[in-house]
Design a protein around this motif. Structure first.
Motif, PDB file in Angstrom:
ATOM      1  N   UNK A 136       0.827  -1.211   0.000  1.00 48.04           N
ATOM      2  CA  UNK A 136       0.000   0.000   0.000  1.00 48.04           C
ATOM      3  C   UNK A 136       0.861   1.260   0.000  1.00 48.04           C
ATOM      4  N   UNK A 137       2.150   1.121   0.334  1.00 51.52           N
ATOM      5  CA  UNK A 137       3.061   2.268   0.326  1.00 51.52           C
ATOM      6  C   UNK A 137       3.773   2.431  -1.014  1.00 51.52           C
ATOM      7  N   UNK A 138       3.557   1.499  -1.953  1.00 54.53           N
ATOM      8  CA  UNK A 138       4.318   1.508  -3.198  1.00 54.53           C
ATOM      9  C   UNK A 138       4.140   2.807  -3.987  1.00 54.53           C
ATOM     10  N   UNK A 197      -2.127   0.637   7.296  1.00 57.10           N
ATOM     11  CA  UNK A 197      -1.058   1.257   6.517  1.00 57.10           C
ATOM     12  C   UNK A 197      -1.561   2.434   5.704  1.00 57.10           C
ATOM     13  N   UNK A 198      -2.767   2.289   5.146  1.00 55.91           N
ATOM     14  CA  UNK A 198      -3.343   3.385   4.368  1.00 55.91           C
ATOM     15  C   UNK A 198      -3.617   4.606   5.252  1.00 55.91           C
ATOM     16  N   UNK A 199      -4.150   4.356   6.453  1.00 52.46           N
ATOM     17  CA  UNK A 199      -4.436   5.450   7.391  1.00 52.46           C
ATOM     18  C   UNK A 199      -3.145   6.114   7.857  1.00 52.46           C
ATOM     19  N   UNK A 200      -2.147   5.292   8.197  1.00 55.86           N
ATOM     20  CA  UNK A 200      -0.865   5.847   8.646  1.00 55.86           C
ATOM     21  C   UNK A 200      -0.208   6.680   7.554  1.00 55.86           C
ATOM     22  N   UNK A 234      -0.502 -11.956  -7.204  1.00 56.38           N
ATOM     23  CA  UNK A 234      -1.761 -11.193  -7.213  1.00 56.38           C
ATOM     24  C   UNK A 234      -1.977 -10.296  -5.999  1.00 56.38           C
ATOM     25  N   UNK A 235      -1.735 -10.769  -4.759  1.00 56.68           N
ATOM     26  CA  UNK A 235      -1.937  -9.855  -3.622  1.00 56.68           C
ATOM     27  C   UNK A 235      -1.011  -8.643  -3.647  1.00 56.68           C
ATOM     28  N   UNK A 236       0.174  -8.788  -4.238  1.00 54.91           N
ATOM     29  CA  UNK A 236       1.119  -7.674  -4.297  1.00 54.91           C
ATOM     30  C   UNK A 236       0.656  -6.613  -5.299  1.00 54.91           C
ATOM     31  N   UNK A 244      -9.128   1.071  -3.095  1.00 49.70           N
ATOM     32  CA  UNK A 244      -8.229   0.049  -3.644  1.00 49.70           C
ATOM     33  C   UNK A 244      -7.673  -0.838  -2.536  1.00 49.70           C
ATOM     34  N   UNK A 245      -7.275  -0.229  -1.407  1.00 55.61           N
ATOM     35  CA  UNK A 245      -6.733  -1.004  -0.292  1.00 55.61           C
ATOM     36  C   UNK A 245      -7.783  -1.923   0.319  1.00 55.61           C
TER      37      UNK A 245
END
Length: 458
Positions: free
Chosen positions: A44-46, A167-170, A255-257, A273-274
């Motif tokens: 999610x940080x990519x 991770x998205x919130x952070x 796929x999960x990546x 998306x997340x």
């Protein structure tokens, strides 16, 4: 045999199938969650990392790939450390490494720093937790082992459901650097889980018998331990499993990546998306314990390798069909079926390996299998990322991953069916821990000439 690569376990201790084992299971649940969910949750940080360092998808995919490669490739090293120091101290030190890596990564000034800190250091820390937790779990459970493995494996989707939106919130509130720092603090919980791994202790003997046993033990020469028992490679069942697992890993984690980036490419917002990983993880939560219950049934357990093969095939077909998805609802359907099949694979993979090699050789077999899979992990996601950079089409990425997983299913199913057949007088050696009573009855009936020769799984 002298092949076990773990700290000594008293030979007269029977797996309690409960008691403190439930605390060990709880620790394994958390460790499995961090170990398997972290490489996916980091994805999610990519988007922010690509913007920060000016790199491509394939460059960012190396982060998840190195994490998984360290988790798998350091298997023999973990075995040696556990043999020397025991499961509990190794896991607690591993928790410190996992946390330190993410904290240092928050200070990174290039993508190479991320590779070293998040990939190598955090990956090593998670590896030092993952393998010992599996070893302890299989010591504490025998009859209930399939269910215990399923429940422990459910830690992965539970963590994924939590870590992905977290991770998205952070990232939204603190940026990727603040997110890495907080996740590093979260990984310190691995130390607490390691503290739960209490070694099994044999029953106390009367003082006279205890002194006599000590004298006899001192007189007998102690055999030199092997760091790794390579005799597992003489087992055809193990060879087939190792080859199939290595092929499977090439496409299993792809796929999960990439599914979050796929959804963003379609124009969906980051939070939406997340959410796909959360959906995948939610389905996975129920799939793993359910599959563990099914695998523990008397009729299914001797044939669980075929159930494992079906789970791999199901996963591969899901990838191939999902390559045709063109909108967000299509990706939601994909995540539902992928979560179901992925959960089945996760619940069965180590149960099948234990059934193949037995308790004494499990630690050696586990370290060697993880080492072989590490090579595939290093190739899988980066190769898919390079394919994406070349084609700019996610369809080819999912097609390639699906074909690799389907090939693994064919290898393990046909290899088992054609190469591993039980001889009339062959005992149930591979199901020594918790083998169903029904199989023992069949063996007795065979000797009396009342039942034909059943074919068993690996």
């Amino acid at each position: 045999m002298g092949g076990a690569v773990v700290d000594d376990e008293p030979s007269d201790v029977k797996a309690p199938d409960g008691g403190w084992g439930w605390a060990v299971l709880a620790g394994g649940f958390v460790i499995t969650g961090f170990s398997y969910a972290f490489p996916k949750a980091v994805s999610v940080f990519f988007k922010e990392l690509i913007r920060e360092f000016g790199v491509g998808y394939s460059d960012c995919a190396w982060i998840s790939s190195i994490l998984l490669a360290m988790l798998y490739g350091t298997g023999p090293l973990c075995s040696v450390l556990v043999n020397k120091f025991g499961c509990r101290p190794v896991m607690m030190v591993g928790g410190l490494f996992a946390s330190l890596g993410m904290i240092l990564a928050s200070l990174a000034t290039s993508i190479l720093h991320i590779y070293i800190c998040t990939g190598v250091i955090t990956g090593l820390g998670l590896a030092l937790n993952f393998q010992p937790s599996l070893i302890m779990l299989n010591r504490y459970f025998s009859e209930k082992r399939p269910l215990a493995n399923g429940l422990s494996a459910a830690g992965s989707p539970v963590a994924l459901c939590c870590l992905s939106p977290l991770g998205q919130v952070l990232q939204y509130h603190y940026g990727w650097r603040g997110g890495f720092l907080i996740l590093g603090g979260l990984l310190l919980n691995c130390c607490a889980c390691g503290a739960l791994m209490r070694p099994l202790v044999g029953p106390k003997k009367p003082q006279g018998q205890e002194l006599q046993a000590v004298d006899e033990a001192e007189k007998k020469p102690k055999p030199k331990k092997k760091l790794l028992d390579f005799s597992v490679f003489k087992d055809r069942g193990f060879l087939i499993y190792a080859i199939a697992a290595s092929i499977m890993v090439l496409g299993l984690f792809v796929p999960p990546v990439f599914v979050v980036s796929y959804a963003k490419e379609m124009g969906n917002e980051d939070t939406k998306s997340a959410l796909l990983l959360t959906i995948l993880g939610f389905i996975d939560i129920f799939a793993r314990p359910t599959c563990g219950l099914i695998a523990g049934m008397k009729w299914v357990r001797p044939r669980c390798v075929y159930l494992f093969s079906f789970a791999i095939l199901f996963n591969g077909i899901t990838d191939v069909i999902s390559s045709q998805a063109t909108d967000y609802p299509g990706l939601v359907v994909f995540c539902i079926f992928f979560g179901l099949s992925y959960g089945m694979v996760g619940a069965l993979q180590f149960e099948v390996l234990m059934a193949i090699v037995g308790t004494k050789k499990f630690s050696s077999a586990l370290g060697l299998v993880l080492l072989m899979e590490a090579i595939a992990v290093l190739v899988g996601p980066p190769g898919a990322g390079r394919l994406l950079d070349a084609t700019h089409n996610y369809m080819y990425v999912f097609l390639l991953a699906g074909c690799e997983v389907i090939l693994a299913s064919i290898v393990i199913c046909m290899g088992n069916f054609l190469c591993i057949k039980k001889k009339p007088d062959e005992p149930e050696a591979h199901l020594e821990n918790g083998a169903p009573a029904e199989m023992e009855k069949l063996n007795k009936a065979e000797k009396n000439g009342g039942v034909g020769n059943p074919e068993t799984a690996l």
